[in-house]
Motif scaffolding. Structure first.
Motif, PDB file in Angstrom:
ATOM      1  N   SER A 165       0.832  -1.207   0.000  1.00 42.76           N
ATOM      2  CA  SER A 165       0.000   0.000   0.000  1.00 42.76           C
ATOM      3  C   SER A 165       0.868   1.260   0.000  1.00 42.76           C
ATOM      4  N   MET A 166       2.191   1.080   0.125  1.00 46.14           N
ATOM      5  CA  MET A 166       3.108   2.222   0.172  1.00 46.14           C
ATOM      6  C   MET A 166       4.142   2.183  -0.951  1.00 46.14           C
ATOM      7  N   THR A 167       4.047   1.155  -1.797  1.00 48.13           N
ATOM      8  CA  THR A 167       4.972   1.039  -2.922  1.00 48.13           C
ATOM      9  C   THR A 167       4.272   0.248  -4.020  1.00 48.13           C
ATOM     10  N   THR A 168       5.015  -0.370  -4.898  1.00 46.98           N
ATOM     11  CA  THR A 168       4.404  -1.180  -5.946  1.00 46.98           C
ATOM     12  C   THR A 168       5.371  -2.271  -6.388  1.00 46.98           C
ATOM     13  N   MET A 169       4.855  -3.241  -7.111  1.00 47.77           N
ATOM     14  CA  MET A 169       5.655  -4.308  -7.694  1.00 47.77           C
ATOM     15  C   MET A 169       4.867  -4.886  -8.869  1.00 47.77           C
ATOM     16  N   GLY A 170       5.515  -5.723  -9.652  1.00 48.94           N
ATOM     17  CA  GLY A 170       4.878  -6.224 -10.865  1.00 48.94           C
ATOM     18  C   GLY A 170       3.958  -7.406 -10.632  1.00 48.94           C
ATOM     19  N   GLY A 171       2.932  -7.491 -11.481  1.00 51.47           N
ATOM     20  CA  GLY A 171       2.116  -8.704 -11.528  1.00 51.47           C
ATOM     21  C   GLY A 171       0.961  -8.787 -10.565  1.00 51.47           C
ATOM     22  N   CYS A 172       0.628  -7.714  -9.869  1.00 56.00           N
ATOM     23  CA  CYS A 172      -0.517  -7.777  -8.942  1.00 56.00           C
ATOM     24  C   CYS A 172      -1.198  -6.414  -8.866  1.00 56.00           C
ATOM     25  N   ILE A 173      -1.534  -5.882 -10.009  1.00 59.40           N
ATOM     26  CA  ILE A 173      -2.023  -4.508 -10.104  1.00 59.40           C
ATOM     27  C   ILE A 173      -3.361  -4.299  -9.391  1.00 59.40           C
ATOM     28  N   GLY A 174      -4.276  -5.269  -9.496  1.00 63.77           N
ATOM     29  CA  GLY A 174      -5.568  -5.139  -8.825  1.00 63.77           C
ATOM     30  C   GLY A 174      -5.428  -5.196  -7.318  1.00 63.77           C
ATOM     31  N   TYR A 175      -4.603  -6.135  -6.873  1.00 69.11           N
ATOM     32  CA  TYR A 175      -4.347  -6.306  -5.435  1.00 69.11           C
ATOM     33  C   TYR A 175      -3.748  -5.032  -4.849  1.00 69.11           C
ATOM     34  N   ILE A 176      -2.714  -4.511  -5.488  1.00 72.34           N
ATOM     35  CA  ILE A 176      -2.017  -3.331  -4.964  1.00 72.34           C
ATOM     36  C   ILE A 176      -2.908  -2.088  -5.022  1.00 72.34           C
ATOM     37  N   SER A 177      -3.642  -1.917  -6.112  1.00 71.14           N
ATOM     38  CA  SER A 177      -4.514  -0.743  -6.246  1.00 71.14           C
ATOM     39  C   SER A 177      -5.550  -0.696  -5.125  1.00 71.14           C
ATOM     40  N   SER A 178      -6.115  -1.850  -4.788  1.00 68.11           N
ATOM     41  CA  SER A 178      -7.126  -1.890  -3.719  1.00 68.11           C
ATOM     42  C   SER A 178      -6.503  -1.576  -2.365  1.00 68.11           C
ATOM     43  N   ARG A 179      -5.242  -1.971  -2.167  1.00 65.33           N
ATOM     44  CA  ARG A 179      -4.558  -1.677  -0.889  1.00 65.33           C
ATOM     45  C   ARG A 179      -4.156  -0.211  -0.802  1.00 65.33           C
ATOM     46  N   TRP A 180      -3.837   0.410  -1.936  1.00 71.27           N
ATOM     47  CA  TRP A 180      -3.584   1.856  -1.935  1.00 71.27           C
ATOM     48  C   TRP A 180      -4.875   2.594  -1.578  1.00 71.27           C
ATOM     49  N   ALA A 181      -5.994   2.109  -2.099  1.00 71.30           N
ATOM     50  CA  ALA A 181      -7.289   2.714  -1.778  1.00 71.30           C
ATOM     51  C   ALA A 181      -7.589   2.575  -0.291  1.00 71.30           C
ATOM     52  N   LEU A 182      -7.261   1.421   0.264  1.00 69.64           N
ATOM     53  CA  LEU A 182      -7.484   1.186   1.687  1.00 69.64           C
ATOM     54  C   LEU A 182      -6.626   2.111   2.538  1.00 69.64           C
ATOM     55  N   ARG A 183      -5.389   2.327   2.109  1.00 71.07           N
ATOM     56  CA  ARG A 183      -4.506   3.258   2.825  1.00 71.07           C
ATOM     57  C   ARG A 183      -5.049   4.686   2.750  1.00 71.07           C
ATOM     58  N   GLY A 184      -5.565   5.054   1.578  1.00 68.02           N
ATOM     59  CA  GLY A 184      -6.157   6.376   1.427  1.00 68.02           C
ATOM     60  C   GLY A 184      -7.346   6.561   2.352  1.00 68.02           C
ATOM     61  N   LEU A 185      -8.179   5.536   2.447  1.00 64.14           N
ATOM     62  CA  LEU A 185      -9.324   5.567   3.357  1.00 64.14           C
ATOM     63  C   LEU A 185      -8.859   5.750   4.798  1.00 64.14           C
ATOM     64  N   THR A 186      -7.831   5.019   5.184  1.00 65.95           N
ATOM     65  CA  THR A 186      -7.302   5.091   6.543  1.00 65.95           C
ATOM     66  C   THR A 186      -6.787   6.486   6.866  1.00 65.95           C
ATOM     67  N   GLU A 187      -6.030   7.072   5.939  1.00 63.34           N
ATOM     68  CA  GLU A 187      -5.492   8.416   6.166  1.00 63.34           C
ATOM     69  C   GLU A 187      -6.606   9.460   6.246  1.00 63.34           C
ATOM     70  N   CYS A 188      -7.618   9.319   5.398  1.00 62.48           N
ATOM     71  CA  CYS A 188      -8.751  10.262   5.423  1.00 62.48           C
ATOM     72  C   CYS A 188      -9.529  10.146   6.726  1.00 62.48           C
ATOM     73  N   LEU A 189      -9.729   8.932   7.203  1.00 66.86           N
ATOM     74  CA  LEU A 189     -10.419   8.719   8.478  1.00 66.86           C
ATOM     75  C   LEU A 189      -9.635   9.372   9.616  1.00 66.86           C
ATOM     76  N   ARG A 190      -8.326   9.182   9.599  1.00 66.31           N
ATOM     77  CA  ARG A 190      -7.493   9.755  10.657  1.00 66.31           C
ATOM     78  C   ARG A 190      -7.603  11.280  10.661  1.00 66.31           C
TER      79      ARG A 190
END
Length: 305
Positions: A165-190
């Motif tokens: 959720s704080m970086t990226t790597m190859g071959g799991c674009i859907g997985y990583i994108s959803s975790r970036w979204a989750l991190r964004g949600l967490t920061e907005c809630l905070r």
């Protein structure tokens, strides 16, 4: 670390007593969710376990009764990505809450799934699934259980996330994108809930020893090279530290220890060059080579015509 210890020592009276607290845990039938559930049950919390697999949920409840003598645990079999099941789940939470005469003081969002694929191999429905869990399930569950916490001026919302959720790597674009979204949600809630008495805790664990990779058909050649240099985290270790972070009202937990420094150095030159390589996998390297080969073959056929 020293500052955190002194803070906890000085403000030890503010530590949350988890005994008798009503807590909701999603993804509670296995892995990290189950580990946290067991740790809370040991402390005498009242827990509502939520997951899709009823058989595993029943087994978890029985084990809690046998191991910890905790009779105050309930389960709800529900797929939180489906509206009807989600609404029925909320009704059951409300029924349990009213029966106990308590509001849910702590929500632990541990539900999440997702295979690792390249975007060109991902179907429309798979895209929806990626964003539905963990992002939508966490968003909707938090939205539904937040108001009583705000009224009482007391509560904790926990999101279980990944270093991806704080970086990226190859071959799991859907997985990583959803975790970036989750991190964004967490920061907005905070940001939105600062000063309300509701604490937001983000838990980021490295490679945790669960059945996640096996259940999602993820092979070792898809994992980044950097995993060789970072300690693995056991479910028990992550669960114990998460519960400790909840008790001490911490806002972030990163395990293992060395992962904190890796995440700090990721975007700092010249470390960024090294980490750019280490975040590759054998699979992602082969994927690029295959694309280049297909490009050459396409070019050759085009020239022949």
């Amino acid at each position: 670390m020293v500052f955190s210890f002194l803070k906890n020592f000085i403000f030890c009276n503010n530590k949350i007593n988890l005994f008798d607290k009503l807590i909701v845990v999603t993804g509670a039938s296995s892995g990290i969710g189950l580990g946290i559930t067991n740790g809370l049950a040991k402390k005498g919390s009242k827990i509502i376990l939520i997951a899709r697999n009823e058989k595993k949920l029943k087994r978890a409840i029985e084990n809690i009764k046998i191991q910890f003598g905790n009779e105050k645990c309930y389960y709800i079999c529900s797929d939180l990505t489906k509206e009807i099941e989600f609404n029925n789940c909320l009704k059951e939470i409300e029924r349990i809450s009213n029966q106990l005469g308590q509001y849910v003081e702590i929500l632990i969002n541990s539900a999440g799934s997702g295979s690792w694929k390249y975007i060109e191999d991902t179907s429309f429905n798979e895209t929806i699934e990626y964003i539905s869990s963990p992002f939508c399930s966490t968003f909707n569950m938090t939205s539904s259980l937040l108001k009583p916490m705000l009224l009482h001026g007391n509560g904790t919302i926990v999101t279980i996330n990944t270093p991806m959720s704080m970086t990226t790597m190859g071959g799991c674009i859907g997985y990583i994108s959803s975790r970036w979204a989750l991190r964004g949600l967490t920061e907005c809630l905070r940001y939105d809930l600062s000063g309300t008495g509701v604490n937001i805790l983000e838990v980021i664990g490295g490679e945790v020893e669960t059945e996640y990779f096996q259940n999602n058909n993820i092979n070792t050649d898809q994992l980044p090279f950097i995993r060789k240099y970072v300690s693995k985290v056991s479910v028990d270790q992550l669960s114990k530290e998460t519960i400790n972070a909840i008790e001490n009202r911490n806002q972030k937990l990163i395990l293992p220890f060395e992962l904190k420094y890796i995440l700090l150095l990721l975007n700092i030159y010249p470390f960024s060059i090294l980490f750019n390589y280490l975040l590759q996998s054998e699979n992602s390297k082969n994927h690029i080579d295959l694309i280049k080969l297909k490009q050459q073959q396409f070019k050759f056929k085009k020239e022949e015509k």
